[in-house]
Design a protein around this motif. Structure first.
Motif, PDB file in Angstrom:
ATOM      1  N   VAL A  99      40.398  41.871  34.511  1.00  9.60           N
ATOM      2  CA  VAL A  99      39.204  41.162  34.990  1.00  9.60           C
ATOM      3  C   VAL A  99      39.080  39.804  34.286  1.00  9.60           C
ATOM      4  O   VAL A  99      38.741  38.797  34.923  1.00  9.60           O
ATOM      5  CB  VAL A  99      37.937  42.008  34.776  1.00  9.60           C
ATOM      6  CG1 VAL A  99      36.689  41.217  35.165  1.00  9.60           C
ATOM      7  CG2 VAL A  99      38.011  43.296  35.588  1.00  9.60           C
ATOM      8  N   ILE A 100      39.363  39.760  32.991  1.00  9.54           N
ATOM      9  CA  ILE A 100      39.316  38.476  32.275  1.00  9.54           C
ATOM     10  C   ILE A 100      40.348  37.509  32.854  1.00  9.54           C
ATOM     11  O   ILE A 100      40.065  36.324  33.068  1.00  9.54           O
ATOM     12  CB  ILE A 100      39.558  38.693  30.766  1.00  9.54           C
ATOM     13  CG1 ILE A 100      38.398  39.451  30.145  1.00  9.54           C
ATOM     14  CG2 ILE A 100      39.747  37.345  30.056  1.00  9.54           C
ATOM     15  CD1 ILE A 100      38.622  39.843  28.684  1.00  9.54           C
ATOM     16  N   ALA A 101      41.561  38.028  33.128  1.00  9.59           N
ATOM     17  CA  ALA A 101      42.609  37.185  33.714  1.00  9.59           C
ATOM     18  C   ALA A 101      42.200  36.697  35.095  1.00  9.59           C
ATOM     19  O   ALA A 101      42.450  35.529  35.460  1.00  9.59           O
ATOM     20  CB  ALA A 101      43.918  37.969  33.790  1.00  9.59           C
ATOM     21  N   ALA A 102      41.566  37.574  35.871  1.00  9.28           N
ATOM     22  CA  ALA A 102      41.080  37.168  37.191  1.00  9.28           C
ATOM     23  C   ALA A 102      40.026  36.073  37.057  1.00  9.28           C
ATOM     24  O   ALA A 102      39.989  35.120  37.846  1.00  9.28           O
ATOM     25  CB  ALA A 102      40.509  38.369  37.933  1.00  9.28           C
ATOM     26  N   GLY A 103      39.169  36.199  36.053  1.00  8.84           N
ATOM     27  CA  GLY A 103      38.158  35.170  35.810  1.00  8.84           C
ATOM     28  C   GLY A 103      38.780  33.849  35.428  1.00  8.84           C
ATOM     29  O   GLY A 103      38.340  32.781  35.876  1.00  8.84           O
ATOM     30  N   LEU A 159      38.491  34.570  46.269  1.00  3.53           N
ATOM     31  CA  LEU A 159      39.602  35.281  46.894  1.00  3.53           C
ATOM     32  C   LEU A 159      40.550  35.853  45.852  1.00  3.53           C
ATOM     33  O   LEU A 159      41.393  36.684  46.183  1.00  3.53           O
ATOM     34  CB  LEU A 159      40.355  34.350  47.853  1.00  3.53           C
ATOM     35  CG  LEU A 159      39.931  34.451  49.330  1.00  3.53           C
ATOM     36  CD1 LEU A 159      40.198  35.823  49.889  1.00  3.53           C
ATOM     37  CD2 LEU A 159      38.463  34.094  49.489  1.00  3.53           C
ATOM     38  N   LEU A 160      40.429  35.432  44.603  1.00  3.24           N
ATOM     39  CA  LEU A 160      41.198  36.026  43.519  1.00  3.24           C
ATOM     40  C   LEU A 160      40.389  37.086  42.788  1.00  3.24           C
ATOM     41  O   LEU A 160      40.856  38.210  42.566  1.00  3.24           O
ATOM     42  CB  LEU A 160      41.647  34.944  42.531  1.00  3.24           C
ATOM     43  CG  LEU A 160      42.339  35.427  41.248  1.00  3.24           C
ATOM     44  CD1 LEU A 160      43.613  36.202  41.596  1.00  3.24           C
ATOM     45  CD2 LEU A 160      42.634  34.260  40.326  1.00  3.24           C
ATOM     46  N   SER A 161      39.161  36.750  42.413  1.00  9.95           N
ATOM     47  CA  SER A 161      38.369  37.647  41.572  1.00  9.95           C
ATOM     48  C   SER A 161      37.731  38.796  42.350  1.00  9.95           C
ATOM     49  O   SER A 161      37.675  39.936  41.858  1.00  9.95           O
ATOM     50  CB  SER A 161      37.282  36.850  40.846  1.00  9.95           C
ATOM     51  OG  SER A 161      36.506  36.088  41.764  1.00  9.95           O
ATOM     52  N   PHE A 162      37.232  38.532  43.555  1.00 13.66           N
ATOM     53  CA  PHE A 162      36.545  39.572  44.328  1.00 13.66           C
ATOM     54  C   PHE A 162      37.447  40.772  44.632  1.00 13.66           C
ATOM     55  O   PHE A 162      37.041  41.918  44.432  1.00 13.66           O
ATOM     56  CB  PHE A 162      35.974  38.963  45.612  1.00 13.66           C
ATOM     57  CG  PHE A 162      35.238  39.934  46.489  1.00 13.66           C
ATOM     58  CD1 PHE A 162      33.992  40.416  46.137  1.00 13.66           C
ATOM     59  CD2 PHE A 162      35.794  40.355  47.685  1.00 13.66           C
ATOM     60  CE1 PHE A 162      33.314  41.314  46.952  1.00 13.66           C
ATOM     61  CE2 PHE A 162      35.129  41.249  48.500  1.00 13.66           C
ATOM     62  CZ  PHE A 162      33.888  41.725  48.138  1.00 13.66           C
ATOM     63  N   ILE A 209      36.994  44.869  43.667  1.00 14.84           N
ATOM     64  CA  ILE A 209      37.061  45.919  44.684  1.00 14.84           C
ATOM     65  C   ILE A 209      38.126  46.952  44.306  1.00 14.84           C
ATOM     66  O   ILE A 209      37.929  48.162  44.447  1.00 14.84           O
ATOM     67  CB  ILE A 209      37.360  45.321  46.069  1.00 14.84           C
ATOM     68  CG1 ILE A 209      36.181  44.459  46.543  1.00 14.84           C
ATOM     69  CG2 ILE A 209      37.658  46.418  47.084  1.00 14.84           C
ATOM     70  CD1 ILE A 209      34.902  45.227  46.774  1.00 14.84           C
ATOM     71  N   ALA A 210      39.264  46.461  43.807  1.00 15.93           N
ATOM     72  CA  ALA A 210      40.363  47.360  43.431  1.00 15.93           C
ATOM     73  C   ALA A 210      39.966  48.287  42.292  1.00 15.93           C
ATOM     74  O   ALA A 210      40.523  49.383  42.159  1.00 15.93           O
ATOM     75  CB  ALA A 210      41.590  46.541  43.036  1.00 15.93           C
ATOM     76  N   LEU A 211      39.003  47.879  41.496  1.00 18.53           N
ATOM     77  CA  LEU A 211      38.529  48.714  40.390  1.00 18.53           C
ATOM     78  C   LEU A 211      37.482  49.727  40.837  1.00 18.53           C
ATOM     79  O   LEU A 211      36.931  50.461  40.014  1.00 18.53           O
ATOM     80  CB  LEU A 211      37.949  47.835  39.282  1.00 18.53           C
ATOM     81  CG  LEU A 211      38.961  46.929  38.566  1.00 18.53           C
ATOM     82  CD1 LEU A 211      38.263  46.053  37.541  1.00 18.53           C
ATOM     83  CD2 LEU A 211      40.053  47.759  37.905  1.00 18.53           C
ATOM     84  N   GLY A 212      37.196  49.748  42.144  1.00 15.74           N
ATOM     85  CA  GLY A 212      36.276  50.740  42.674  1.00 15.74           C
ATOM     86  C   GLY A 212      34.820  50.327  42.697  1.00 15.74           C
ATOM     87  O   GLY A 212      33.942  51.164  42.942  1.00 15.74           O
ATOM     88  N   ILE A 213      34.529  49.065  42.462  1.00 19.66           N
ATOM     89  CA  ILE A 213      33.146  48.588  42.493  1.00 19.66           C
ATOM     90  C   ILE A 213      32.731  48.389  43.948  1.00 19.66           C
ATOM     91  O   ILE A 213      33.466  47.768  44.720  1.00 19.66           O
ATOM     92  CB  ILE A 213      33.005  47.267  41.715  1.00 19.66           C
ATOM     93  CG1 ILE A 213      33.435  47.480  40.254  1.00 19.66           C
ATOM     94  CG2 ILE A 213      31.581  46.732  41.779  1.00 19.66           C
ATOM     95  CD1 ILE A 213      33.457  46.207  39.427  1.00 19.66           C
TER      96      ILE A 213
END
Length: 254
Positions: free
Chosen positions: A9-13, A28-31, A35-39
């Motif tokens: 998540v930090i890398a995505a940020g 389009l990178l972070s969202f 979602i992949a983490l189940g949120i």
């Protein structure tokens, strides 16, 4: 979340922050990572908006030299227009079923990519229609204000590709160097995310851990991205914006 998921998540940020200050498709990178983490989608969307707010802040700070070249009334108009639009977008996110407005996003992004790509030729053609060329457009016209407000609504609702849209609106409506338009775009995203984020903190369900981790990465990425965006040639930046927008739209259509 586990340790590796925290790092992801930090890398995505970080990556999203760089994209915020350059080509404008950060979500389009972070969202998708959230979602992949189940949120859940709406929670992920609201948390993503909050987490990317530091990227727009640090990016706008990084672009402070370019922003000083813009007339203050124009800067104020961009901020207010996008902020007001974002109020409507945040309200839509909380009131409408998930996916209603987002289903239009790929087509809106493709349309704005087309505008970004052909904007220099359209501008030259419009000017050639006048026997006596008019002065440069450095203030927001009613049409530019209207479409900037719509972009603010979209940014408050979903946000993926909002930077591409704002680049198109400001690039077509104002006669400014593309690096300055990029700076204004980053400031516009800051205004939209700030207002939408405030609303989400008050009334939306949030994953504060995800938002905080995104913020850690995005604050660095936004500042780094501003320096990258400043050094990119205008033609290359325009090409990258179009490519990024098309890729984003294709991914959203899958």
């Amino acid at each position: 979340m586990t340790g590796p998921e925290h790092v992801a998540v930090i890398a995505a940020g970080l990556g999203a922050g760089i994209l915020t200050s350059t080509v404008g498709v950060a979500s389009l990178l972070s969202f998708p990572v959230l979602i992949a983490l189940g949120i859940p989608p709406v929670v992920a969307n609201a948390s993503n908006t909050l987490g990317l707010l530091p990227a727009a802040m640090s990016g706008s700070f990084g672009y402070r030299r370019e922003l000083r070249e813009v007339r203050r009334p124009t800067t104020v108009a961009v901020i207010l227009t996008c902020a007001i639009g974002a109020i409507g977008g945040a309200a839509l996110l909380l009131a409408l079923p998930p996916g209603v407005f987002a289903s239009l996003a790929p087509w809106l992004i493709l349309f704005t990519c087309l505008i970004v790509g052909v904007q220099p030729w359209i501008t030259r053609w419009l000017r050639s229609r006048h026997e006596h060329p008019q002065g440069e457009r450095t203030t927001m016209t009613p049409a530019t204000t209207f479409f900037a407000a719509l972009t603010g609504v979209y940014g408050g609702y979903f946000g993926a590709g909002a930077g591409v849209m704002m680049m198109a609106v400001l690039g077509f409506g104002l006669d400014l160097d593309l690096r300055i338009v990029n700076a204004l775009k980053t400031l516009a995203l800051l205004a939209a995310n700030l207002v939408a984020g405030f609303i989400f903190v008050l009334v939306a369900d949030l994953d504060l851990t995800a938002a905080g981790l995104l913020a850690i990465g995005s604050v660095v990425g936004g500042y780094v991205g501003s320096h990258i965006g400043r050094r990119l040639p205008a033609a290359l930046l325009r090409v990258l914006i179009v490519i990024a927008g098309v890729v984003a739209a294709v991914l959203m259509l899958r």
